[in-house]
Design a protein around this motif. Structure first.
Motif, PDB file in Angstrom:
ATOM      1  N   GLY A   1       7.132 -43.683   4.200  1.00 43.59           N
ATOM      2  CA  GLY A   1       8.344 -44.571   4.532  1.00 43.59           C
ATOM      3  C   GLY A   1       8.054 -45.856   4.881  1.00 43.59           C
ATOM      4  N   LEU A   2       6.972 -46.105   5.864  1.00 45.26           N
ATOM      5  CA  LEU A   2       6.732 -47.323   6.481  1.00 45.26           C
ATOM      6  C   LEU A   2       5.996 -48.196   5.340  1.00 45.26           C
ATOM      7  CD1 LEU A   2       5.601 -46.351   9.844  1.00 45.26           C
ATOM      8  CD2 LEU A   2       7.460 -47.764   9.420  1.00 45.26           C
ATOM      9  N   ILE A   3       5.301 -47.458   4.397  1.00 40.80           N
ATOM     10  CA  ILE A   3       4.563 -48.279   3.265  1.00 40.80           C
ATOM     11  C   ILE A   3       5.858 -48.637   2.309  1.00 40.80           C
ATOM     12  CG2 ILE A   3       3.062 -48.007   1.109  1.00 40.80           C
ATOM     13  CD1 ILE A   3       1.388 -46.076   2.770  1.00 40.80           C
ATOM     14  N   ILE A   4       6.783 -47.936   1.963  1.00 36.40           N
ATOM     15  CA  ILE A   4       7.704 -48.292   0.851  1.00 36.40           C
ATOM     16  C   ILE A   4       8.629 -49.560   1.825  1.00 36.40           C
ATOM     17  CG2 ILE A   4      10.077 -47.484   0.013  1.00 36.40           C
ATOM     18  CD1 ILE A   4       8.522 -44.756  -0.455  1.00 36.40           C
ATOM     19  N   LEU A   5       9.085 -49.201   3.237  1.00 36.10           N
ATOM     20  CA  LEU A   5       9.611 -50.351   3.774  1.00 36.10           C
ATOM     21  C   LEU A   5       8.761 -51.346   3.514  1.00 36.10           C
ATOM     22  CD1 LEU A   5      12.198 -51.075   5.326  1.00 36.10           C
ATOM     23  CD2 LEU A   5      10.838 -50.248   7.508  1.00 36.10           C
ATOM     24  N   GLY A   6       7.555 -51.567   4.049  1.00 39.19           N
ATOM     25  CA  GLY A   6       6.687 -52.797   3.899  1.00 39.19           C
ATOM     26  C   GLY A   6       6.883 -53.387   2.631  1.00 39.19           C
TER      27      GLY A   6
ATOM     28  N   ILE B   1      10.448 -55.121   2.433  1.00 40.86           N
ATOM     29  CA  ILE B   1      10.850 -56.138   3.298  1.00 40.86           C
ATOM     30  C   ILE B   1       9.779 -56.986   3.855  1.00 40.86           C
ATOM     31  CG2 ILE B   1      12.942 -55.089   3.980  1.00 40.86           C
ATOM     32  CD1 ILE B   1      11.609 -54.547   6.608  1.00 40.86           C
ATOM     33  N   GLY B   2       8.438 -56.748   3.335  1.00 37.72           N
ATOM     34  CA  GLY B   2       7.276 -57.355   3.946  1.00 37.72           C
ATOM     35  C   GLY B   2       6.604 -56.670   5.396  1.00 37.72           C
ATOM     36  N   VAL B   3       5.377 -56.954   5.162  1.00 38.11           N
ATOM     37  CA  VAL B   3       4.570 -56.394   6.387  1.00 38.11           C
ATOM     38  C   VAL B   3       4.916 -56.845   7.628  1.00 38.11           C
ATOM     39  CG1 VAL B   3       2.299 -55.975   7.338  1.00 38.11           C
ATOM     40  CG2 VAL B   3       2.539 -55.988   4.857  1.00 38.11           C
ATOM     41  N   GLY B   4       5.244 -58.274   7.943  1.00 36.60           N
ATOM     42  CA  GLY B   4       5.587 -58.726   8.987  1.00 36.60           C
ATOM     43  C   GLY B   4       7.050 -58.170   9.573  1.00 36.60           C
ATOM     44  N   LEU B   5       8.002 -58.141   8.814  1.00 34.87           N
ATOM     45  CA  LEU B   5       9.230 -57.630   9.151  1.00 34.87           C
ATOM     46  C   LEU B   5       9.217 -55.874   9.493  1.00 34.87           C
ATOM     47  CD1 LEU B   5      11.739 -59.454   6.752  1.00 34.87           C
ATOM     48  CD2 LEU B   5      11.423 -59.668   9.246  1.00 34.87           C
ATOM     49  N   THR B   6       8.276 -55.461   8.546  1.00 34.47           N
ATOM     50  CA  THR B   6       7.821 -53.631   9.178  1.00 34.47           C
ATOM     51  C   THR B   6       7.544 -53.330  10.440  1.00 34.47           C
ATOM     52  OG1 THR B   6       7.950 -53.321   6.760  1.00 34.47           O
ATOM     53  CG2 THR B   6       6.800 -51.512   8.355  1.00 34.47           C
ATOM     54  N   LEU B   7       6.349 -54.408  10.794  1.00 36.64           N
ATOM     55  CA  LEU B   7       5.862 -54.473  12.179  1.00 36.64           C
ATOM     56  C   LEU B   7       6.787 -54.748  13.215  1.00 36.64           C
ATOM     57  CD1 LEU B   7       2.548 -55.971  11.549  1.00 36.64           C
ATOM     58  CD2 LEU B   7       2.865 -53.563  11.966  1.00 36.64           C
TER      59      LEU B   7
END
Length: 149
Positions: A18-23, A26-32
């Motif tokens: 789920g975090l990979i799909i979210l990244g 919306i991008g890695v920075g926003l996911t972090l």
């Protein structure tokens, strides 16, 4: 029981996916930022729910009331905070459900408490006052009716 064990083993992989799909969406920075934000929010929820629960427990116990509803509401709030601290999209959704349940159970009186449904015991049976709406059910027989004394 084996299903629960497999589910517990699968949850971290589902969260990672789920975090990979979210990244990717919306991008890695926003996911972090999302992960760090939910962790901070989870810590704040745990701290606030803990203090609120302690204060409400003290008030309830000083009135010699049952602490069950306070514990029930507080449990959902603390569980929501713990789920927010765990990084992942699935646990964040579950935390939202727990927060709604905590809000829903907040301040509801139990049967027998002031403001709640009346409860009494007769012939070894506990009777809790409720509402009856006419419908498809037949009218209760008079010999099975319990009168409050």
């Amino acid at each position: 029981m084996p299903f629960i064990r497999l589910l517990l083993l699968a949850v971290p992989f589902i969260e990672l996916a789920g975090l990979i799909i979210l990244g990717q969406a919306i991008g890695v920075g926003l996911t972090l930022l999302w992960v760090l934000g939910t962790i901070v929010l989870g810590i704040l929820v745990i701290k606030s729910q803990g203090w609120v629960m302690v204060q409400r427990l003290q008030a309830q116990m000083s009135q010699t009331g049952s602490p069950l509803i306070v514990l029930k509401s507080g449990m959902w709030g603390v569980l929501a905070g713990v789920l927010l601290v765990i990084p992942g999209v699935l646990t964040d959704a579950a935390a939202l459900v727990c927060l709604v349940l905590a809000w829903r159970h907040r301040g509801q009186p139990l049967p027998g408490e002031p403001g709640g449904p009346k409860a009494w015991t007769r012939d070894g049976h506990t009777v809790i006052e409720g509402e009856w709406k006419p419908g498809d059910e037949a009218a209760p027989q008079r010999d099975k009716h319990i009168d409050q004394q």
